[in-house]
Motif scaffolding. Structure first.
Motif, mmCIF file in Angstrom:
data_model
loop_
_atom_site.group_PDB
_atom_site.id
_atom_site.type_symbol
_atom_site.label_atom_id
_atom_site.label_comp_id
_atom_site.label_asym_id
_atom_site.label_seq_id
_atom_site.Cartn_x
_atom_site.Cartn_y
_atom_site.Cartn_z
ATOM 1 N N ARG A 157 -4.819 6.518 -0.077
ATOM 2 C CA ARG A 157 -4.272 5.164 0.071
ATOM 3 C C ARG A 157 -4.474 4.456 -1.258
ATOM 4 N NH1 ARG A 157 -7.040 0.112 1.507
ATOM 5 N NH2 ARG A 157 -8.926 1.362 1.321
ATOM 6 N N ASN B 228 3.661 0.471 2.973
ATOM 7 C CA ASN B 228 3.756 -0.689 3.845
ATOM 8 C C ASN B 228 3.190 -1.921 3.169
ATOM 9 O OD1 ASN B 228 0.977 -0.706 4.121
ATOM 10 N ND2 ASN B 228 0.990 -0.667 6.339
ATOM 11 N N PHE C 100 0.763 5.557 0.488
ATOM 12 C CA PHE C 100 -0.002 6.617 1.141
ATOM 13 C C PHE C 100 0.650 7.968 0.883
ATOM 14 C CE2 PHE C 100 -2.389 3.738 3.953
ATOM 15 C CZ PHE C 100 -1.558 2.634 3.982
ATOM 16 N N LEU D 87 4.983 1.207 8.835
ATOM 17 C CA LEU D 87 4.781 2.191 7.774
ATOM 18 C C LEU D 87 6.105 2.894 7.516
ATOM 19 C CD1 LEU D 87 2.533 3.417 6.017
ATOM 20 C CD2 LEU D 87 2.146 5.090 7.821
ATOM 21 N N SER E 196 0.790 22.539 12.629
ATOM 22 C CA SER E 196 0.174 22.059 13.882
ATOM 23 C C SER E 196 0.661 20.656 14.260
ATOM 24 C CB SER E 196 -1.349 22.062 13.760
ATOM 25 O OG SER E 196 -1.755 21.239 12.675
ATOM 26 N N GLY E 197 1.163 19.902 13.304
ATOM 27 C CA GLY E 197 1.787 18.620 13.621
ATOM 28 C C GLY E 197 0.994 17.390 13.244
ATOM 29 N N GLU E 198 -0.313 17.509 13.110
ATOM 30 C CA GLU E 198 -1.112 16.326 12.808
ATOM 31 C C GLU E 198 -0.810 15.817 11.403
ATOM 32 O OE1 GLU E 198 -5.266 17.074 13.056
ATOM 33 O OE2 GLU E 198 -5.847 15.018 12.641
ATOM 34 N N LEU E 199 -0.756 14.505 11.258
ATOM 35 C CA LEU E 199 -0.599 13.902 9.932
ATOM 36 C C LEU E 199 -1.986 13.676 9.348
ATOM 37 C CD1 LEU E 199 2.270 11.371 10.570
ATOM 38 C CD2 LEU E 199 2.263 13.097 8.794
ATOM 39 N N TYR F 105 0.496 11.688 3.062
ATOM 40 C CA TYR F 105 0.022 12.420 4.236
ATOM 41 C C TYR F 105 0.491 13.860 4.144
ATOM 42 C CZ TYR F 105 -1.352 8.167 6.718
ATOM 43 O OH TYR F 105 -1.962 7.005 7.095
ATOM 44 N N PHE G 253 -4.366 12.315 6.515
ATOM 45 C CA PHE G 253 -4.416 11.315 5.453
ATOM 46 C C PHE G 253 -4.970 11.938 4.174
ATOM 47 C CE2 PHE G 253 -5.104 7.298 3.470
ATOM 48 C CZ PHE G 253 -6.366 7.336 2.888
ATOM 49 N N PHE H 233 4.307 13.827 3.144
ATOM 50 C CA PHE H 233 5.033 12.569 3.251
ATOM 51 C C PHE H 233 4.374 11.511 2.375
ATOM 52 C CE2 PHE H 233 8.050 13.381 6.551
ATOM 53 C CZ PHE H 233 7.470 14.325 7.386
ATOM 54 N N PHE I 293 8.148 5.763 5.882
ATOM 55 C CA PHE I 293 7.948 7.115 5.354
ATOM 56 C C PHE I 293 9.136 7.558 4.506
ATOM 57 C CE2 PHE I 293 4.223 8.843 7.490
ATOM 58 C CZ PHE I 293 4.052 7.992 8.573
ATOM 59 N N GLY I 294 8.842 8.390 3.513
ATOM 60 C CA GLY I 294 9.898 9.149 2.862
ATOM 61 C C GLY I 294 10.327 10.293 3.768
ATOM 62 N N GLN J 204 1.311 17.218 6.547
ATOM 63 C CA GLN J 204 1.575 17.618 7.927
ATOM 64 C C GLN J 204 1.711 19.141 7.997
ATOM 65 O OE1 GLN J 204 5.221 16.248 9.997
ATOM 66 N NE2 GLN J 204 3.924 15.832 11.770
ATOM 67 N N TYR K 189 0.842 -1.187 0.000
ATOM 68 C CA TYR K 189 0.000 0.000 0.000
ATOM 69 C C TYR K 189 0.881 1.242 0.000
ATOM 70 C CZ TYR K 189 -4.247 -2.633 0.931
ATOM 71 O OH TYR K 189 -5.309 -3.484 0.831
#
Lengths: 116, 115
Positions: A50, A95, A35, A104, A42-45, A37, A47, A91, A106-107, A39, A33
């Motif tokens: 997929r 996976n 993905f 998972l 604020s920091g939240e990833l 993302y 989505f 990002f 990440f790049g 960011q 898979y």
């Protein structure tokens, strides 16, 4: 071993320009898979998409589109008519499905700045 | 409820302190994850819990101690941390099986500073 390469460390474009973020992956698995993302500061990833390895159809969602090419092991992301709110780190990740036992990968991420 | 909630959002702790990070989800996801993210780096996996059992520990130092009291809650207990442990700690959850991955939902993270 799995690997994701995002060669573009930082990109800056003027608002309303189109921009493409590159992602190249390596895996020996036939089922995997991919993905994307987002960011924000604020920091939240957040989505975005997929895609499994058996579905090579390109996808469009509003101003966002993704180009998946197994022949070149690439999963590129294009933002059309960019806006200041698109400024963030993006990002790409990979996976192999093995629920609860998967990692998972990440790049290194691409920092996108949209200049008003 | 489609969120992963992490508390606190910010934490400053001394090297001799004991503190805990909390992560909660009510989506019925049966796998939960802790990631550590240093500035300008991608997230790095620390721990995975599957059906409330620890399934992956990425050789994390013992000063980090995870706990999964129930299927909705994941804690990370911190003790005797070092300044280099300062980072953004992200929690995530997922649902799926051995052949399907439905993706991951991430929390907004706890920004930890060790002084």
């Amino acid at each position: 071993a799995q690997k994701v390469t995002q060669a573009q460390t930082e990109i800056s474009v003027v608002e309303k320009e189109d921009v493409t973020l590159d992602c190249v992956y390596e895996t020996r698995d036939t089922t995997y898979y991919l993905f994307w993302y987002k960011q924000p500061p604020s920091g939240e990833l957040v989505f975005l998409i997929r895609r499994n390895s058996f579905d090579e159809q390109n996808e469009i969602s509003g101003r966002y589109s993704w180009n998946f090419q197994k022949s070149t092991s690439s999963f590129n992301f294009t933002i059309t008519a960019s806006q200041v709110v698109d400024s963030a780190v993006y990002f790409c990740a990979l996976n192999t499905p093995n629920f609860g036992n998967e990692k998972l990968t990440f790049g290194t991420g691409t920092r996108l700045t949209i200049i008003p | 409820d489609t969120e992963v909630t992490q508390t606190p959002k910010h934490l400053v702790m001394g090297m001799t302190n004991k503190k805990s990070l909390k992560c909660e989800q009510h989506m019925g996801h049966r796998a939960m994850y802790w990631y550590k993210q240093k500035a300008k780096k991608p997230p790095e996996l620390m721990f995975v819990y599957s059906y409330e059992k620890l399934s992956i520990n990425e050789s994390v130092p013992s000063r980090f101690s995870p706990e999964c009291p129930n299927s909705s809650l994941l804690n990370l207990h911190l003790h005797a941390l070092q300044p280099e442990d300062s980072a953004l700690y992200l929690c995530a959850s997922s649902q799926g099986d051995r052949v399907i991955n439905y993706g991951y939902t991430f929390g907004s993270g706890t920004r930890l500073t060790v002084v």
